[in-house]
Design an enzyme around this catalytic site. Structure first.
Site, mmCIF file in Angstrom:
data_model
loop_
_atom_site.group_PDB
_atom_site.id
_atom_site.type_symbol
_atom_site.label_atom_id
_atom_site.label_comp_id
_atom_site.label_asym_id
_atom_site.label_seq_id
_atom_site.Cartn_x
_atom_site.Cartn_y
_atom_site.Cartn_z
ATOM 1 N N GLY A 111 0.853 -1.194 0.000
ATOM 2 C CA GLY A 111 0.000 0.000 0.000
ATOM 3 C C GLY A 111 0.882 1.235 0.000
ATOM 4 C CD GLN B 286 -3.537 11.113 3.745
ATOM 5 O OE1 GLN B 286 -4.374 10.306 4.151
ATOM 6 N NE2 GLN B 286 -3.551 12.388 4.087
ATOM 7 C CB ILE C 55 -2.772 -2.814 -7.104
ATOM 8 C CG1 ILE C 55 -3.595 -1.820 -6.276
ATOM 9 C CG2 ILE C 55 -2.877 -4.215 -6.539
ATOM 10 C CD1 ILE C 55 -5.097 -2.071 -6.338
ATOM 11 C CG ASP D 113 -4.376 -8.021 -5.674
ATOM 12 O OD1 ASP D 113 -4.710 -7.791 -4.498
ATOM 13 O OD2 ASP D 113 -5.193 -8.266 -6.582
ATOM 14 C CE1 TYR E 127 -10.726 2.230 6.805
ATOM 15 C CE2 TYR E 127 -11.512 3.752 8.488
ATOM 16 C CZ TYR E 127 -10.480 3.201 7.767
ATOM 17 O OH TYR E 127 -9.199 3.623 7.987
ATOM 18 C CE LYS F 113 -8.463 0.146 8.708
ATOM 19 N NZ LYS F 113 -7.143 -0.329 8.297
HETATM 20 P P1 NAD Z 1 -4.697 5.125 0.803
HETATM 21 O O1 NAD Z 1 -6.050 4.800 0.275
HETATM 22 O O2 NAD Z 1 -4.126 6.453 0.518
HETATM 23 O O3 NAD Z 1 -3.645 4.025 0.292
HETATM 24 C C1 NAD Z 1 -3.947 2.667 0.251
HETATM 25 C C2 NAD Z 1 -3.087 2.043 -0.825
HETATM 26 O O4 NAD Z 1 -3.406 0.643 -0.890
HETATM 27 C C3 NAD Z 1 -3.332 2.618 -2.221
HETATM 28 O O5 NAD Z 1 -2.139 3.077 -2.778
HETATM 29 C C4 NAD Z 1 -3.901 1.448 -2.999
HETATM 30 O O6 NAD Z 1 -3.519 1.420 -4.378
HETATM 31 C C5 NAD Z 1 -3.332 0.253 -2.255
HETATM 32 N N1 NAD Z 1 -4.106 -0.962 -2.477
HETATM 33 C C6 NAD Z 1 -5.448 -1.074 -2.664
HETATM 34 N N2 NAD Z 1 -5.779 -2.353 -2.893
HETATM 35 C C7 NAD Z 1 -4.621 -3.068 -2.865
HETATM 36 C C8 NAD Z 1 -4.319 -4.457 -3.038
HETATM 37 N N3 NAD Z 1 -5.274 -5.356 -3.312
HETATM 38 N N4 NAD Z 1 -3.043 -4.846 -2.912
HETATM 39 C C9 NAD Z 1 -2.049 -3.934 -2.658
HETATM 40 N N5 NAD Z 1 -2.277 -2.617 -2.495
HETATM 41 C C10 NAD Z 1 -3.565 -2.182 -2.591
HETATM 42 O O7 NAD Z 1 -4.734 4.834 2.364
HETATM 43 P P2 NAD Z 1 -3.847 5.527 3.496
HETATM 44 O O8 NAD Z 1 -4.541 6.773 3.897
HETATM 45 O O9 NAD Z 1 -2.434 5.550 3.110
HETATM 46 O O10 NAD Z 1 -4.095 4.494 4.688
HETATM 47 C C11 NAD Z 1 -3.219 3.423 4.938
HETATM 48 C C12 NAD Z 1 -3.788 2.636 6.105
HETATM 49 O O11 NAD Z 1 -3.983 3.505 7.236
HETATM 50 C C13 NAD Z 1 -5.151 1.991 5.838
HETATM 51 O O12 NAD Z 1 -5.232 0.777 6.529
HETATM 52 C C14 NAD Z 1 -6.114 2.974 6.475
HETATM 53 O O13 NAD Z 1 -7.318 2.340 6.859
HETATM 54 C C15 NAD Z 1 -5.334 3.442 7.676
HETATM 55 N N6 NAD Z 1 -5.775 4.735 8.174
HETATM 56 C C16 NAD Z 1 -5.618 5.866 7.433
HETATM 57 C C17 NAD Z 1 -6.076 7.081 7.923
HETATM 58 C C18 NAD Z 1 -5.928 8.358 7.138
HETATM 59 O O14 NAD Z 1 -6.462 9.396 7.567
HETATM 60 N N7 NAD Z 1 -5.222 8.345 6.008
HETATM 61 C C19 NAD Z 1 -6.690 7.132 9.179
HETATM 62 C C20 NAD Z 1 -6.864 5.956 9.880
HETATM 63 C C21 NAD Z 1 -6.378 4.762 9.392
HETATM 64 N N1 SER Z 2 -9.209 9.143 7.852
HETATM 65 C C1 SER Z 2 -9.872 7.873 7.818
HETATM 66 C C2 SER Z 2 -11.142 7.958 7.058
HETATM 67 O O1 SER Z 2 -11.734 9.012 7.070
HETATM 68 C C3 SER Z 2 -10.151 7.395 9.229
HETATM 69 O O2 SER Z 2 -9.732 6.099 9.333
HETATM 70 O O3 SER Z 2 -11.543 6.980 6.506
#
Ligand code: NAD
Ligand code: SER
Length: 313
Positions: free
Chosen positions: A9, A13, A36, A53, A143, A147
């Protein structure tokens, strides 16, 4: 032992920033980015990248064998707003994907796993202010349910298979290096871009929706600090509460207006308001502070000026 870290992943972000930090710490060739989709220039050019993936066990197996991986950071997930539109795909990616990685860790003797949870594990009956580490958890979003299941699986694999699973319930994250991936808290990134581009922003959450949020440098610090801590300090194997700063869209708009003359924010809440309404306003992170020394560095004022300085650059 020479650690080889796989970040799955890595194009998202968090991955965009975490991979760069991990490569500074462990060496460029020892941190394998995987996703991916193709990542940012810095991630792609800064070290190895694999198209991978997590729903394809054979692919994961091959990448782990090829690079002799010793630790995994699993960031791939569907975020809250997107998950509400695609519930089955969200369950498949967020829960089956995690289970694939946990069983592969067991099979390949990979002992250390980072997997992030979220404030979305809490629900309408959870105390909203200073939400404790252990409390009522009744998530009513696709979601949040995924989680919460993930937290239970991480704890289970730690107890039964001895996997060193570590996790943080991230608040809504704000950074300038990558766009957010379909969450309810994405407004807090969009607002900066629109303020600089158009001097106005129409927010999809109501102005008084206070949520726990965190600036990305703090989120990366928390992740590294937790992963670097001695395992004897880690008592929570579901996921740790961590707190950064709580604010509402109108608090953030007012802070931005101090730097962007004439900036105006309007509010047109959409279906994401319902998700936000079920989440806490603020988080008690005393367990993380006591056990592994967590402490945030950025408040609303410093985060806002740093975001704007970097986006203007
Ligand atoms: P994001 O959506 O920006 O990135 C997720 C990445 O996973 C993407 O680049 C996507 O292409 C990749 N992905 C999707 N399906 C895939 C697959 N089958 N195999 C491999 N890669 C795949 O998410 P993020 O914001 O970077 O969040 C990362 C983690 O942190 C997640 O578990 C999210 O739930 C958690 N999280 C994020 C936030 C936030 O505010 N950004 C808050 C709480 C928790
Ligand atoms: N920032 C995330 C969302 O809004 C919280 O896990 O999905």
């Amino acid at each position: 032992m020479n650690e080889v870290i796989l970040v799955i992943g890595a194009s998202g972000q968090i991955g965009t920033e975490l991979v760069v930090r991990l490569r500074e710490m462990y060496g460029e060739s020892n941190v394998i980015a995987a996703d991916i989709i193709i990542p940012s220039y810095d991630v792609m050019e800064g070290g190895p990248f694999e198209l991978l993936d997590i729903l394809n066990k054979k692919q994961i197996h091959n990448v782990i064998e090829k690079h002799k991986v010793t630790q995994i950071y699993l960031l791939a997930a569907l975020l809250s707003a997107t998950a509400e539109h695609y519930p089955k795909a969200a369950w498949e990616l967020n829960v089956t994907g995690l289970l694939n990685i946990l069983s592969i860790c067991e099979k390949h003797n990979i002992k250390k796993l980072f997997w992030p949870s979220s404030i979305a594990v809490f629900g309408p009956r959870t105390p909203k202010d200073n939400t404790p580490q252990v409390t009522i958890m009744d998530p009513n979003t696709v979601y949040g349910i995924s989680k919460q299941a993930g937290e239970r699986w991480c704890e289970y694999y730690h107890e039964h298979q001895g996997i060193d699973c570590r996790s943080i319930r991230y608040p809504g994250l704000i950074g300038y290096k990558a766009t957010p991936g379909g969450g309810t808290t994405d407004y807090a990134v969009h607002i900066f871009h629109e303020a600089l581009k158009k001097n106005s922003y129409d927010c999809f959450l109501a102005e008084d929706t206070t949520l726990p949020m965190m600036y990305m440098p703090d989120a990366i610090d928390a992740t590294i600090k937790l992963m670097e801590s001695d395992s004897t300090k880690i008592s929570v194997r579901s996921s740790y509460n961590v707190s950064g700063v709580s604010f509402s869209p109108s608090d953030l708009a007012a802070e931005i207006a101090k730097h962007v003359q004439g900036f105006e924010c309007t509010y047109t809440p959409d279906e994401r308001q319902q998700l936000a309404k079920s989440w806490p306003r603020s988080i008690d992170d005393s367990v993380a502070r006591e056990e592994w020394g967590w402490q945030p560095s950025f408040d609303l004022k410093h985060m806002t000026s740093d975001m704007l300085a970097n986006l203007r650059y």
